[in-house]
Motif scaffolding. Structure first.
Motif, PDB file in Angstrom:
ATOM      1  N   ASN A  11      -2.932  70.658   2.659  1.00  0.00           N
ATOM      2  CA  ASN A  11      -3.751  71.634   3.386  1.00  0.00           C
ATOM      3  C   ASN A  11      -3.915  71.293   4.858  1.00  0.00           C
ATOM      4  OD1 ASN A  11      -4.211  73.365   1.183  1.00  0.00           O
ATOM      5  ND2 ASN A  11      -5.843  72.027   0.443  1.00  0.00           N
ATOM      6  N   GLY A  12      -3.098  70.372   5.376  1.00  0.00           N
ATOM      7  CA  GLY A  12      -3.162  70.044   6.801  1.00  0.00           C
ATOM      8  C   GLY A  12      -2.563  71.168   7.634  1.00  0.00           C
ATOM      9  N   TYR A  13      -3.045  71.305   8.855  1.00  0.00           N
ATOM     10  CA  TYR A  13      -2.537  72.350   9.757  1.00  0.00           C
ATOM     11  C   TYR A  13      -1.166  71.974  10.300  1.00  0.00           C
ATOM     12  CZ  TYR A  13      -7.154  74.472   9.838  1.00  0.00           C
ATOM     13  OH  TYR A  13      -8.325  75.083   9.468  1.00  0.00           O
ATOM     14  N   LEU A  14      -0.194  72.839  10.062  1.00  0.00           N
ATOM     15  CA  LEU A  14       1.138  72.681  10.653  1.00  0.00           C
ATOM     16  C   LEU A  14       1.195  73.344  12.018  1.00  0.00           C
ATOM     17  CD1 LEU A  14       3.152  73.577   7.427  1.00  0.00           C
ATOM     18  CD2 LEU A  14       2.739  71.284   8.321  1.00  0.00           C
ATOM     19  N   SER A  15       0.201  74.186  12.319  1.00  0.00           N
ATOM     20  CA  SER A  15       0.155  74.906  13.588  1.00  0.00           C
ATOM     21  C   SER A  15      -0.340  73.998  14.693  1.00  0.00           C
ATOM     22  CB  SER A  15      -0.802  76.103  13.492  1.00  0.00           C
ATOM     23  OG  SER A  15      -0.418  76.969  12.455  1.00  0.00           O
ATOM     24  N   LEU A  16       0.297  74.120  15.858  1.00  0.00           N
ATOM     25  CA  LEU A  16      -0.141  73.371  17.038  1.00  0.00           C
ATOM     26  C   LEU A  16       0.164  74.244  18.250  1.00  0.00           C
ATOM     27  CD1 LEU A  16      -1.214  70.602  18.067  1.00  0.00           C
ATOM     28  CD2 LEU A  16       1.169  69.939  18.343  1.00  0.00           C
ATOM     29  N   GLN A  57      24.041  74.399   8.476  1.00  0.00           N
ATOM     30  CA  GLN A  57      23.663  73.169   7.768  1.00  0.00           C
ATOM     31  C   GLN A  57      22.370  73.363   7.009  1.00  0.00           C
ATOM     32  OE1 GLN A  57      23.142  69.024   8.770  1.00  0.00           O
ATOM     33  NE2 GLN A  57      24.820  69.196  10.229  1.00  0.00           N
ATOM     34  N   GLU A  58      22.310  72.762   5.830  1.00  0.00           N
ATOM     35  CA  GLU A  58      21.086  72.832   5.040  1.00  0.00           C
ATOM     36  C   GLU A  58      20.130  71.742   5.510  1.00  0.00           C
ATOM     37  OE1 GLU A  58      21.867  73.535   0.946  1.00  0.00           O
ATOM     38  OE2 GLU A  58      19.943  72.729   0.312  1.00  0.00           O
ATOM     39  N   LEU A  59      18.927  72.144   5.880  1.00  0.00           N
ATOM     40  CA  LEU A  59      17.921  71.210   6.378  1.00  0.00           C
ATOM     41  C   LEU A  59      16.836  71.035   5.319  1.00  0.00           C
ATOM     42  CD1 LEU A  59      17.471  72.781   9.934  1.00  0.00           C
ATOM     43  CD2 LEU A  59      18.995  70.906   9.293  1.00  0.00           C
ATOM     44  N   GLU A  60      16.316  69.818   5.221  1.00  0.00           N
ATOM     45  CA  GLU A  60      15.153  69.585   4.369  1.00  0.00           C
ATOM     46  C   GLU A  60      13.921  69.592   5.260  1.00  0.00           C
ATOM     47  OE1 GLU A  60      15.749  66.778   0.773  1.00  0.00           O
ATOM     48  OE2 GLU A  60      17.004  66.012   2.383  1.00  0.00           O
ATOM     49  N   PHE A  61      12.901  70.338   4.839  1.00  0.00           N
ATOM     50  CA  PHE A  61      11.661  70.447   5.606  1.00  0.00           C
ATOM     51  C   PHE A  61      10.575  69.624   4.919  1.00  0.00           C
ATOM     52  CE2 PHE A  61      12.128  73.814   8.842  1.00  0.00           C
ATOM     53  CZ  PHE A  61      13.425  74.194   8.567  1.00  0.00           C
ATOM     54  N   PHE A  62       9.874  68.825   5.723  1.00  0.00           N
ATOM     55  CA  PHE A  62       8.777  68.016   5.210  1.00  0.00           C
ATOM     56  C   PHE A  62       7.535  68.279   6.043  1.00  0.00           C
ATOM     57  CE2 PHE A  62      12.714  65.816   4.354  1.00  0.00           C
ATOM     58  CZ  PHE A  62      12.589  65.448   3.019  1.00  0.00           C
ATOM     59  N   CYS A  63       6.377  68.132   5.389  1.00  0.00           N
ATOM     60  CA  CYS A  63       5.110  68.187   6.117  1.00  0.00           C
ATOM     61  C   CYS A  63       5.027  66.975   7.039  1.00  0.00           C
ATOM     62  CB  CYS A  63       3.956  68.181   5.122  1.00  0.00           C
ATOM     63  SG  CYS A  63       2.343  68.006   5.903  1.00  0.00           S
ATOM     64  N   ALA A  79      12.261  77.179   1.937  1.00  0.00           N
ATOM     65  CA  ALA A  79      11.093  76.321   2.124  1.00  0.00           C
ATOM     66  C   ALA A  79       9.836  77.166   1.931  1.00  0.00           C
ATOM     67  CB  ALA A  79      11.111  75.713   3.523  1.00  0.00           C
ATOM     68  N   ARG A  80       8.729  76.499   1.598  1.00  0.00           N
ATOM     69  CA  ARG A  80       7.490  77.222   1.306  1.00  0.00           C
ATOM     70  C   ARG A  80       6.321  76.596   2.059  1.00  0.00           C
ATOM     71  NH1 ARG A  80       3.289  76.880  -3.051  1.00  0.00           N
ATOM     72  NH2 ARG A  80       4.143  74.804  -3.387  1.00  0.00           N
ATOM     73  N   ILE A  81       5.584  77.443   2.780  1.00  0.00           N
ATOM     74  CA  ILE A  81       4.335  77.018   3.412  1.00  0.00           C
ATOM     75  C   ILE A  81       3.289  78.104   3.178  1.00  0.00           C
ATOM     76  CG2 ILE A  81       5.402  75.549   5.176  1.00  0.00           C
ATOM     77  CD1 ILE A  81       5.087  77.859   7.164  1.00  0.00           C
ATOM     78  N   ILE A  82       2.063  77.848   3.601  1.00  0.00           N
ATOM     79  CA  ILE A  82       0.970  78.803   3.445  1.00  0.00           C
ATOM     80  C   ILE A  82       0.567  79.310   4.826  1.00  0.00           C
ATOM     81  CG2 ILE A  82      -1.398  79.144   2.616  1.00  0.00           C
ATOM     82  CD1 ILE A  82       0.581  78.440   0.374  1.00  0.00           C
TER      83      ILE A  82
END
Ligand SMILES: [Zn+2]
Length: 132
Positions: A11-16, A57-63, A79-82
């Motif tokens: 639940n951390g903010y990915l927005s900046l 290219q296939e990229l892996e996304f991490f928090c 990929a999935r985010i909220i």
């Protein structure tokens, strides 16, 4: 407009500011940070010029906060985010992990908005899936 993106795991903010920040790993195990535009359908990407990968290219996304992989049960290339909008509605946002592929889906309940020239690619998987 006050739209926020958060990690579904911590639940951390990915927005900046005007960016959404991700930690990314390429198929060749190069790692770096990228930022995506907060407007769905805007595929502007910012990254360090030293962090290079080719289109397709296939990229892996991490928090970047808890380091969980932001993967999706719907399709392994999404990929999935909220996303939380200004009225505090909570949406699932799925987007393609393939560099240069423009496929984004914004889902709440049984309602979906689609974005991107390549959005037809995964639409059948999403329509058939009940698990987010
Ligand atoms: Zn997280």
């Amino acid at each position: 407009m006050n739209i926020n993106y958060i990690c579904p795991h911590c639940n951390g903010y990915l927005s900046l500011n005007d960016c959404v920040i991700f930690s990314v790993r390429t198929a060749e195990f190069k790692v770096g940070l990228i930022s995506l535009h907060p407007d769905l359908g805007n595929y502007t990407i910012k990254k360090h010029p030293g962090f290079e990968f080719d289109e397709g290219q296939e990229l892996e996304f991490f928090c970047p906060i808890c380091h969980s992989e932001l993967d999706s049960d719907v399709h392994k290339r999404l990929a999935r985010i909220i996303m939380i909008d200004e009225n505090l509605n909570e949406f699932v946002v799925l987007f393609s992990r393939i560099a240069g592929e423009e496929s984004t889906y914004k889902i709440i309940g049984e309602t979906m908005e689609i974005f991107g020239d390549d959005s037809a690619e995964y639409i059948d998987f999403i329509n058939l899936s009940t698990i987010f």
